[in-house]
Motif scaffolding. Structure first.
Motif, PDB file in Angstrom:
ATOM      1  N   ARG A  63     -12.466  10.593  -8.478  1.00 40.53           N
ATOM      2  CA  ARG A  63     -11.175  10.456  -7.800  1.00 40.53           C
ATOM      3  C   ARG A  63     -10.221   9.751  -8.758  1.00 40.53           C
ATOM      4  NH1 ARG A  63     -10.964  11.056  -2.415  1.00 40.53           N
ATOM      5  NH2 ARG A  63     -12.898  11.590  -1.379  1.00 40.53           N
ATOM      6  N   ILE A  64      -8.947  10.126  -8.688  1.00 48.40           N
ATOM      7  CA  ILE A  64      -7.952   9.563  -9.597  1.00 48.40           C
ATOM      8  C   ILE A  64      -6.793   8.982  -8.794  1.00 48.40           C
ATOM      9  CG2 ILE A  64      -6.320  10.081 -11.469  1.00 48.40           C
ATOM     10  CD1 ILE A  64      -8.219  12.517 -12.095  1.00 48.40           C
ATOM     11  N   LEU A 107      -6.395  13.268  -5.770  1.00 48.25           N
ATOM     12  CA  LEU A 107      -5.395  12.429  -6.420  1.00 48.25           C
ATOM     13  C   LEU A 107      -4.660  11.608  -5.372  1.00 48.25           C
ATOM     14  CD1 LEU A 107      -3.787  11.722  -9.048  1.00 48.25           C
ATOM     15  CD2 LEU A 107      -2.168  13.490  -8.329  1.00 48.25           C
ATOM     16  N   TYR A 108      -4.536  10.328  -5.657  1.00 50.18           N
ATOM     17  CA  TYR A 108      -3.809   9.409  -4.779  1.00 50.18           C
ATOM     18  C   TYR A 108      -2.753   8.722  -5.629  1.00 50.18           C
ATOM     19  CZ  TYR A 108      -3.494   5.994  -0.879  1.00 50.18           C
ATOM     20  OH  TYR A 108      -3.095   5.225   0.187  1.00 50.18           O
ATOM     21  N   VAL A 109      -1.579   8.547  -5.087  1.00 53.97           N
ATOM     22  CA  VAL A 109      -0.490   7.906  -5.797  1.00 53.97           C
ATOM     23  C   VAL A 109      -0.121   6.624  -5.062  1.00 53.97           C
ATOM     24  CG1 VAL A 109       1.926   8.153  -6.478  1.00 53.97           C
ATOM     25  CG2 VAL A 109       0.374  10.088  -6.724  1.00 53.97           C
ATOM     26  N   LEU A 146      -4.996  19.539  -8.403  1.00 54.10           N
ATOM     27  CA  LEU A 146      -5.474  18.257  -7.897  1.00 54.10           C
ATOM     28  C   LEU A 146      -5.107  18.123  -6.419  1.00 54.10           C
ATOM     29  CD1 LEU A 146      -4.361  16.028 -10.907  1.00 54.10           C
ATOM     30  CD2 LEU A 146      -6.583  17.123 -10.536  1.00 54.10           C
ATOM     31  N   ALA A 147      -6.019  17.611  -5.636  1.00 58.16           N
ATOM     32  CA  ALA A 147      -5.818  17.488  -4.191  1.00 58.16           C
ATOM     33  C   ALA A 147      -4.923  16.286  -3.894  1.00 58.16           C
ATOM     34  CB  ALA A 147      -7.168  17.339  -3.490  1.00 58.16           C
ATOM     35  N   ASN A 182     -12.689   9.740   2.656  1.00 51.54           N
ATOM     36  CA  ASN A 182     -12.046  10.963   3.185  1.00 51.54           C
ATOM     37  C   ASN A 182     -11.470  10.764   4.594  1.00 51.54           C
ATOM     38  OD1 ASN A 182     -12.591  12.612   0.904  1.00 51.54           O
ATOM     39  ND2 ASN A 182     -14.719  12.716   1.587  1.00 51.54           N
ATOM     40  N   LYS A 183     -10.926   9.583   4.835  1.00 57.20           N
ATOM     41  CA  LYS A 183     -10.366   9.296   6.149  1.00 57.20           C
ATOM     42  C   LYS A 183      -8.845   9.213   6.133  1.00 57.20           C
ATOM     43  CE  LYS A 183     -14.489   7.003   7.795  1.00 57.20           C
ATOM     44  NZ  LYS A 183     -15.112   5.753   8.198  1.00 57.20           N
TER      45      LYS A 183
END
Length: 184
Positions: A63-64, A107-109, A146-147, A182-183
């Motif tokens: 995960r990024i 991907l999370y920002v 990327l998700a 994944n929540k």
């Protein structure tokens, strides 16, 4: 548990209160690596000199997270250099060996902004929402397969007192934990 890589793009982390607090709290989580990209590349990042190492770093993560302050409605210069060097290498020069292997990675920002939330809306002081300002980054994530997940945002980041910073940092760690499970 999977490995989460947080790439922190701040021009001078020693002068940051919010990004430093977020990174410190996130680093306490298991299987999280926080990388201060500016500290690694104080003279800038190069596609040939540094691209291979950064591509390998991304491919080693499950995960990024991209964490940065909004600067003039965009990203810090080092983040743009990183995109040019690493993503160009992975998705245009070495797609089958690198880029294709990164596709599907979540991907999370996480961003910090100096103004109040109300300033980031149509008709507000800054005219656009944070989501609108992040549209080029979301388009990049889409292009790279990327998700994307809704961003974590800290408003009035440079005005928070110690208690406010602690609260935001703990909320960030909780949001990262939910995302990793994944929540989100």
């Amino acid at each position: 548990m999977s490995k989460t890589l947080i790439l922190l793009f701040h021009p001078n982390l020693s002068r940051s209160s919010a990004n430093a607090a977020l990174a410190q709290e996130a680093a306490k989580l298991a299987n999280v690596e926080v990388v201060d990209v500016q500290a690694l590349y104080p003279d800038g990042i190069d596609i040939y000199r540094d691209g291979e190492r950064e591509a390998a770093r991304l491919l080693a993560a499950d995960r990024i997270v991209l964490q940065f302050p909004i600067h003039w409605y965009s990203m810090p210069a080092i983040m743009r250099q990183w995109q040019d060097a690493v993503l160009t290498r992975m998705f245009y020069l070495n797609y089958q060996e690198e880029g294709q292997k990164l596709e599907g990675t979540p991907l999370y920002v996480a961003v910090t902004a100096g103004n109040v939330e109300e300033a980031y809306r149509p008709g507000g002081r800054n005219l656009f929402t944070i989501e609108s300002l992040l549209a080029p980054l979301r388009a990049t994530a889409n292009r790279c397969g990327l998700a994307w997940c809704a961003p974590f945002v800290v408003y009035t980041a440079d005005k928070l007192d110690a208690a406010g910073l602690k609260m935001k940092a703990e909320a960030y760690a909780q949001a990262l934990t939910r995302w990793r499970e994944n929540k989100l």
